[in-house]
Design a protein around this motif. Structure first.
Motif, PDB file in Angstrom:
ATOM      1  N   ASP A  67      39.509  31.786  18.423  1.00  0.00           N
ATOM      2  CA  ASP A  67      38.612  32.202  17.726  1.00  0.00           C
ATOM      3  C   ASP A  67      37.956  33.454  18.427  1.00  0.00           C
ATOM      4  O   ASP A  67      37.571  33.220  19.685  1.00  0.00           O
ATOM      5  N   ALA A  68      37.446  34.410  17.556  1.00  0.00           N
ATOM      6  CA  ALA A  68      36.573  35.394  18.251  1.00  0.00           C
ATOM      7  C   ALA A  68      35.365  35.427  17.605  1.00  0.00           C
ATOM      8  O   ALA A  68      35.094  35.411  16.366  1.00  0.00           O
ATOM      9  N   GLU A  69      34.411  35.212  18.757  1.00  0.00           N
ATOM     10  CA  GLU A  69      32.874  35.226  17.973  1.00  0.00           C
ATOM     11  C   GLU A  69      32.016  36.112  18.657  1.00  0.00           C
ATOM     12  O   GLU A  69      32.211  36.552  19.952  1.00  0.00           O
ATOM     13  N   VAL A  70      31.130  36.974  17.972  1.00  0.00           N
ATOM     14  CA  VAL A  70      30.375  38.110  18.276  1.00  0.00           C
ATOM     15  C   VAL A  70      28.906  37.470  18.492  1.00  0.00           C
ATOM     16  O   VAL A  70      28.433  36.727  17.538  1.00  0.00           O
ATOM     17  N   LEU A  71      28.400  38.041  19.487  1.00  0.00           N
ATOM     18  CA  LEU A  71      26.774  37.688  19.548  1.00  0.00           C
ATOM     19  C   LEU A  71      26.221  39.092  19.585  1.00  0.00           C
ATOM     20  O   LEU A  71      26.442  40.005  20.385  1.00  0.00           O
ATOM     21  N   ILE A  72      25.182  39.195  18.729  1.00  0.00           N
ATOM     22  CA  ILE A  72      24.266  40.389  18.534  1.00  0.00           C
ATOM     23  C   ILE A  72      22.855  40.015  18.770  1.00  0.00           C
ATOM     24  O   ILE A  72      22.321  38.921  18.079  1.00  0.00           O
ATOM     25  N   CYS A  73      22.172  40.680  19.610  1.00  0.00           N
ATOM     26  CA  CYS A  73      20.572  40.320  19.952  1.00  0.00           C
ATOM     27  C   CYS A  73      19.619  41.482  19.740  1.00  0.00           C
ATOM     28  O   CYS A  73      20.077  42.570  20.348  1.00  0.00           O
ATOM     29  N   GLY A  74      18.645  41.409  19.667  1.00  0.00           N
ATOM     30  CA  GLY A  74      17.625  42.547  19.738  1.00  0.00           C
ATOM     31  C   GLY A  74      17.709  43.379  18.617  1.00  0.00           C
ATOM     32  O   GLY A  74      18.297  43.495  17.572  1.00  0.00           O
ATOM     33  N   GLY A  75      16.911  44.679  18.958  1.00  0.00           N
ATOM     34  CA  GLY A  75      16.977  45.630  17.767  1.00  0.00           C
ATOM     35  C   GLY A  75      15.347  45.665  17.159  1.00  0.00           C
ATOM     36  O   GLY A  75      14.615  45.062  17.776  1.00  0.00           O
ATOM     37  N   GLY A  99      21.939  36.827  16.570  1.00  0.00           N
ATOM     38  CA  GLY A  99      22.959  36.169  15.588  1.00  0.00           C
ATOM     39  C   GLY A  99      24.376  35.988  16.342  1.00  0.00           C
ATOM     40  O   GLY A  99      25.025  36.948  17.092  1.00  0.00           O
ATOM     41  N   ARG A 100      24.910  34.801  15.894  1.00  0.00           N
ATOM     42  CA  ARG A 100      26.536  34.609  16.389  1.00  0.00           C
ATOM     43  C   ARG A 100      27.372  34.477  15.055  1.00  0.00           C
ATOM     44  O   ARG A 100      26.882  33.736  14.116  1.00  0.00           O
ATOM     45  N   LEU A 101      28.458  35.114  14.926  1.00  0.00           N
ATOM     46  CA  LEU A 101      29.255  35.126  14.032  1.00  0.00           C
ATOM     47  C   LEU A 101      30.660  34.751  14.464  1.00  0.00           C
ATOM     48  O   LEU A 101      31.255  35.701  15.259  1.00  0.00           O
ATOM     49  N   ILE A 102      31.519  33.699  14.033  1.00  0.00           N
ATOM     50  CA  ILE A 102      32.808  33.606  14.416  1.00  0.00           C
ATOM     51  C   ILE A 102      33.720  34.595  13.323  1.00  0.00           C
ATOM     52  O   ILE A 102      33.762  34.143  12.227  1.00  0.00           O
ATOM     53  N   ILE A 103      34.044  35.691  13.932  1.00  0.00           N
ATOM     54  CA  ILE A 103      34.596  36.805  12.849  1.00  0.00           C
ATOM     55  C   ILE A 103      36.052  36.414  12.430  1.00  0.00           C
ATOM     56  O   ILE A 103      36.650  36.650  11.465  1.00  0.00           O
ATOM     57  N   THR A 104      36.772  35.184  12.996  1.00  0.00           N
ATOM     58  CA  THR A 104      38.039  34.695  12.622  1.00  0.00           C
ATOM     59  C   THR A 104      37.864  33.406  11.782  1.00  0.00           C
ATOM     60  O   THR A 104      38.946  33.145  11.504  1.00  0.00           O
ATOM     61  N   ALA A 105      36.724  32.907  11.480  1.00  0.00           N
ATOM     62  CA  ALA A 105      36.353  31.687  10.616  1.00  0.00           C
ATOM     63  C   ALA A 105      36.910  32.129   9.258  1.00  0.00           C
ATOM     64  O   ALA A 105      36.794  33.252   8.926  1.00  0.00           O
ATOM     65  N   ALA A 106      37.477  30.986   8.755  1.00  0.00           N
ATOM     66  CA  ALA A 106      37.823  31.157   7.239  1.00  0.00           C
ATOM     67  C   ALA A 106      36.330  31.809   6.203  1.00  0.00           C
ATOM     68  O   ALA A 106      36.672  32.284   5.544  1.00  0.00           O
TER      69      ALA A 106
END
Length: 552
Positions: free
Chosen positions: A280-288, A310-317
């Motif tokens: 799986d590919a998971e993205v982490l985005i912080c701050g702003g 925020g964490r988001l598994i971009i390959t998830a169903a």
């Protein structure tokens, strides 16, 4: 008393607020160079271990001059003899001035397969320029004045599985294109309406420097402002739209947060059973910060930055955001992947936004984020680390070095070089030593990589290494880190893979240790080019070895 010493004493006294130093080794800072002559707005580490850094050519005089005969002719009567780019050697701390002709202000970059830094866009006469810097002894910048089809100011780059580089966005540019221009399809400008749709307003394009991450299926994740898409860039088709990130916070310039693709954990393999499953590919985005924070800061109202991640598994169903909070509010923080797979969040401010003079309350404490560390009781994955003495605000950078340190430089929230401003222009470079530099555990050392430092996909490889004491197999793994191009809180092309290695450690005839495993299987997992290879034992990484992966 020296003001910096006073600041440090106050930080130490107040560090209990963040639990700094209470439980474990919190890292340390070391000043490497008081001045490299330019402010490190952009930074990249070459495979020859040299750092190339630069700011913008229209800042006016820098604090370092070009060698005799290298002055840049501005017209028939005047010339510019100041350097705006330098090469820095972290080992010797030597600085070499470089010649750059066009304006690189707020530009982007990535690496070609052969380790050449490919740098694109900028301001005014630099907005369509593509520049090349090769990792060799006396190399200097080479420039293609018409390397881009469209002006690219505040654009983002990503290396693709075929080795080409995609350049996305820029100020009022709702398109993407490819460099270098090797085929007919590279000479086409592709529309991307998503970039226009995600602006805060037509007059406030607060989705600049979009976050780009190559997914494990070869498509491109693009994030702007508060949402993302998955782009089939070959067919110019959006194949997936992701949920809006909760919280009402903008994450891209000038409400600048940061983003990483979390470690890609490749599956264990054996000679007889080569598992081809894709992680799986998971993205982490912080701050702003809030969408209107830049506008408010321009009239003297400095809005607190966000603590949210925020964490988001971009390959998830059915992907959904998993939200967390950092211990400190932060805008303009750099997120750097460490060889251990942990994320270092460093630099930035607690109030305001990115831009000239619009941030307050520098955040001097880095934060360590351990992606897999959350306990069943919900305790945090974050740990606040030792503070620096130097504010690193707008136009600061950070970069992982092969020895595991993080190089930090830049900060110039002023229109020109200004050494008496509230937050002066910074020409210094310092190194942060993450907590794994503790003396309590021995550090492994890679002796050899077999069959060599040039590796093909799916190829069987072995690492010979030394370690004082015995090996704990359950605490041993190998990571591969792509070199990034860092600017404006983005480490473009940053990528870390945990390689598939067999669950066995052998002893060599010389008494060293040996582990065996496999290179990544596809270029979608690891685009071709140079990587730093690390062996990690008990959360302590070796020094990195440069390898090159491609189809040989």
């Amino acid at each position: 008393m020296d003001p910096k010493i006073l600041i440090f004493m106050l930080l130490v006294c107040c560090s209990s607020v963040f639990n700094v130093g209470a439980q474990s080794y919190q890292g340390k800072w070391k000043l490497l160079k008081r001045s490299i002559g330019v402010s490190a707005m952009h930074m990249a580490l070459l495979p020859n271990e040299k750092i190339v850094t630069f700011d913008r050519s229209e800042f006016g005089p820098s604090n370092i001059t070009l060698p005799q005969g290298k002055c840049i002719k501005e017209d028939s009567k005047s010339s510019d003899c100041y350097a705006h780019s330098v090469e820095f050697d972290p080992a010797t701390r030597a600085v070499r001035p470089l010649t750059i002709l066009s304006d690189t202000w707020c530009s982007s970059g990535a690496f070609s397969i052969d380790g050449t830094l490919v740098q694109s866009g900028g301001y005014r006469l630099g907005e369509k320029v593509v520049r090349y810097f090769k990792p060799c002894m006396d190399c200097d910048w080479e420039e293609d004045q018409n390397g881009l089809l469209s002006p690219r100011w505040y654009a983002s780059n990503q290396v693709l599985p075929d080795g080409k580089i995609i350049v996305v966005g820029g100020r009022y540019q709702f398109t993407y294109e490819f460099i270098p221009k090797l085929s007919g399809s590279d000479r086409i400008l592709y529309k991307l309406p998503f970039l226009k749709e995600t602006r805060y307003s037509a007059l406030v394009p607060n989705n600049l420097y979009p976050f780009l991450h190559l997914s494990t299926d070869g498509n491109l994740f693009v994030f702007a402002n508060d949402r993302g898409i998955l782009l089939d860039y070959i067919n110019n088709k959006v194949i997936r739209s992701y949920p809006v990130m909760p919280g009402g916070i903008s994450r891209n310039y000038p409400s600048t947060g940061s983003s990483v693709l979390l470690p890609l954990k490749l599956f264990s393999t054996t000679d007889s059973d080569n598992n081809t499953s894709t992680p799986d590919a998971e993205v982490l985005i912080c701050g702003g910060t809030a969408p209107d924070s830049n506008e408010k800061a321009n009239v003297g109202v400095f809005v607190p930055a966000s603590k949210s991640c925020g964490r988001l598994i971009i390959t998830a169903a059915s992907p959904e955001w998993e939200m967390e909070e950092m211990p400190i509010n932060r805008v303009m923080g750099d997120m750097i992947m460490l060889p251990t797979g942990d994320v270092l969040i460093i630099n930035g401010a607690a109030k305001g936004a990115a831009g000239w003079g619009v941030a307050r309350d520098p955040v001097l404490n880095p934060v360590l984020y351990r992606p897999d560390a959350r306990n069943s009781d919900g305790s945090t994955r974050f740990e606040v680390l030792a503070p620096s003495l130097i504010p690193r605000l707008y136009h600061s950078t950070a970069h992982l070095l092969s020895d595991g340190r993080v190089l930090v430089g830049g900060s110039n929230p002023n229109i020109n070089y200004n050494f008496s401003a509230l937050y002066p222009t910074e020409l210094s470079l310092e190194a942060f030593y993450p907590p794994y530099f503790t003396k309590k555990k021995p550090r492994p050392s890679i002796v050899a990589v077999n069959p060599g430092l040039k590796i093909g996909y799916k190829q069987k490889i072995s690492l010979e290494f030394t370690l004082e004491g015995s090996v704990i197999l359950s605490d041993l793994f190998v990571t591969m880190v792509a070199p990034s191009f860092t600017t404006h809180s983005i480490a473009m092309n940053q990528r870390l893979l945990v390689l598939a290695f067999n669950n066995e450690v052998k002893k060599t005839s010389s008494g060293n240790y040996l582990v065996e495993g496999y290179a990544p299987e596809t270029a979608a997992l690891a685009p071709p080019g140079y990587y730093q290879l690390f062996l990690v034992h008990e959360a302590i990484p070796s020094k990195g070895k440069w390898i090159q992966i491609k189809q040989f």
